[in-house]
Write a protein that holds these residues in place. Structure first.
Motif, PDB file in Angstrom:
ATOM      1  N   LYS A  64       3.847   2.062   3.215  1.00  0.00           N
ATOM      2  CA  LYS A  64       3.186   1.484   1.880  1.00  0.00           C
ATOM      3  C   LYS A  64       3.653   1.233   0.549  1.00  0.00           C
ATOM      4  O   LYS A  64       3.685   0.013   0.009  1.00  0.00           O
ATOM      5  CB  LYS A  64       1.836   2.602   1.718  1.00  0.00           C
ATOM      6  N   PHE A  65       4.611   2.031   0.344  1.00  0.00           N
ATOM      7  CA  PHE A  65       5.647   2.110  -0.703  1.00  0.00           C
ATOM      8  C   PHE A  65       6.486   0.813  -0.433  1.00  0.00           C
ATOM      9  O   PHE A  65       6.488  -0.079  -1.626  1.00  0.00           O
ATOM     10  CB  PHE A  65       6.495   3.210  -0.754  1.00  0.00           C
ATOM     11  N   LEU A  66       7.063   0.493   0.654  1.00  0.00           N
ATOM     12  CA  LEU A  66       7.923  -0.751   0.674  1.00  0.00           C
ATOM     13  C   LEU A  66       6.902  -1.977   0.813  1.00  0.00           C
ATOM     14  O   LEU A  66       7.377  -3.000   0.396  1.00  0.00           O
ATOM     15  CB  LEU A  66       8.702  -0.592   2.046  1.00  0.00           C
ATOM     16  N   THR A  67       5.817  -1.979   1.240  1.00  0.00           N
ATOM     17  CA  THR A  67       5.161  -3.083   1.290  1.00  0.00           C
ATOM     18  C   THR A  67       4.678  -3.261  -0.232  1.00  0.00           C
ATOM     19  O   THR A  67       4.658  -4.582  -0.534  1.00  0.00           O
ATOM     20  CB  THR A  67       3.495  -2.632   1.979  1.00  0.00           C
ATOM     21  N   LEU A  68       4.285  -2.307  -1.225  1.00  0.00           N
ATOM     22  CA  LEU A  68       4.191  -2.764  -2.569  1.00  0.00           C
ATOM     23  C   LEU A  68       5.446  -3.162  -3.397  1.00  0.00           C
ATOM     24  O   LEU A  68       5.266  -4.341  -4.021  1.00  0.00           O
ATOM     25  CB  LEU A  68       3.532  -1.465  -3.292  1.00  0.00           C
ATOM     26  N   LEU A  69       6.652  -2.597  -2.762  1.00  0.00           N
ATOM     27  CA  LEU A  69       7.754  -3.243  -3.508  1.00  0.00           C
ATOM     28  C   LEU A  69       8.061  -4.728  -3.005  1.00  0.00           C
ATOM     29  O   LEU A  69       8.666  -5.534  -3.910  1.00  0.00           O
ATOM     30  CB  LEU A  69       8.921  -2.468  -3.146  1.00  0.00           C
ATOM     31  N   GLN A  70       7.410  -5.063  -1.933  1.00  0.00           N
ATOM     32  CA  GLN A  70       7.725  -6.486  -1.421  1.00  0.00           C
ATOM     33  C   GLN A  70       6.816  -7.590  -2.270  1.00  0.00           C
ATOM     34  O   GLN A  70       7.002  -8.663  -1.860  1.00  0.00           O
ATOM     35  CB  GLN A  70       7.637  -6.597  -0.020  1.00  0.00           C
ATOM     36  N   ALA A  71       6.122  -7.163  -3.067  1.00  0.00           N
ATOM     37  CA  ALA A  71       5.229  -7.884  -3.642  1.00  0.00           C
ATOM     38  C   ALA A  71       5.885  -9.015  -4.689  1.00  0.00           C
ATOM     39  O   ALA A  71       7.171  -8.734  -4.774  1.00  0.00           O
ATOM     40  CB  ALA A  71       4.010  -7.216  -4.538  1.00  0.00           C
ATOM     41  N   GLU A  72       5.115 -10.090  -4.829  1.00  0.00           N
ATOM     42  CA  GLU A  72       5.802 -11.110  -5.803  1.00  0.00           C
ATOM     43  C   GLU A  72       6.236 -10.560  -7.042  1.00  0.00           C
ATOM     44  O   GLU A  72       5.650  -9.372  -7.524  1.00  0.00           O
ATOM     45  CB  GLU A  72       4.947 -12.328  -6.245  1.00  0.00           C
TER      46      GLU A  72
END
Length: 178
Positions: A64-72
């Motif tokens: 979840k953390f890495l998914t959030l960091l991949q945001a635009e």
């Protein structure tokens, strides 16, 4: 290869979290955790000292953390509270896994609040986050193994031949008789 992947995940995650934090006290907590983990690995006591039952929830939070960091880049500022919450959860789970580690970690809401998401704008950091996310989430499946025994035998032979120490081919002038 698995060892290298685990080391890469650990080092990448440590680097990302350490660069994300702004307060020195938060960085000290992360570095203390890392020192404890590295020491236990070196002493071969990692599995004995830490509760491995917490790793699935840790993996879920890291994803979840890495998914959030991949945001635009423009959305990162609006996602900052979510990133902070997930980061706090990650550290909380790590501290539960490392049950014998005692840190001065005040109340949960006061730690890991000040983060700097600007460093993730860098292309190399984005690539590192994407690679780490892929390493943690892509699962190799044994379902794709063929049921046909002959095909399985061929694949096994090919896979084993990849790691064989093959002798060097003789020079052409030494086999001119052929």
């Amino acid at each position: 290869y698995m060892y290298s992947a685990v080391v890469e995940c650990y080092e990448s995650l440590k680097d990302i979290i350490y660069n994300l934090l702004q307060h020195e006290e938060d960085k000290m907590i992360v570095s203390h955790i890392c020192v404890k983990v590295e020491w236990s690995i070196q002493e071969h006591t990692f599995v004995k000292e830490f509760k491995m039952s917490g790793l699935p929830s840790l993996s879920e939070k890291l994803e979840k953390f890495l998914t959030l960091l991949q945001a635009e880049d423009d959305k990162l500022e609006t996602l900052k509270p979510q990133i902070v919450n997930v980061l706090q959860d990650i550290v909380e789970i790590i501290l539960q896994v490392m049950e014998n580690l005692r840190l001065n970690t005040k109340k949960r809401g006061q730690r890991f609040v000040n983060i700097d998401t600007d460093f993730t704008v860098n292309k190399s950091v984005k690539e590192k986050v994407i690679r780490l996310h892929l390493l943690l989430t892509v699962k190799e499946s044994a379902i794709n193994v063929p049921q046909n025994l002959d095909a399985r035998r061929h694949i096994t032979f090919f896979a084993n031949s990849l790691f064989m120490n093959m002798p060097k081919a003789p020079k052409v002038r030494n086999v001119l008789s052929f």
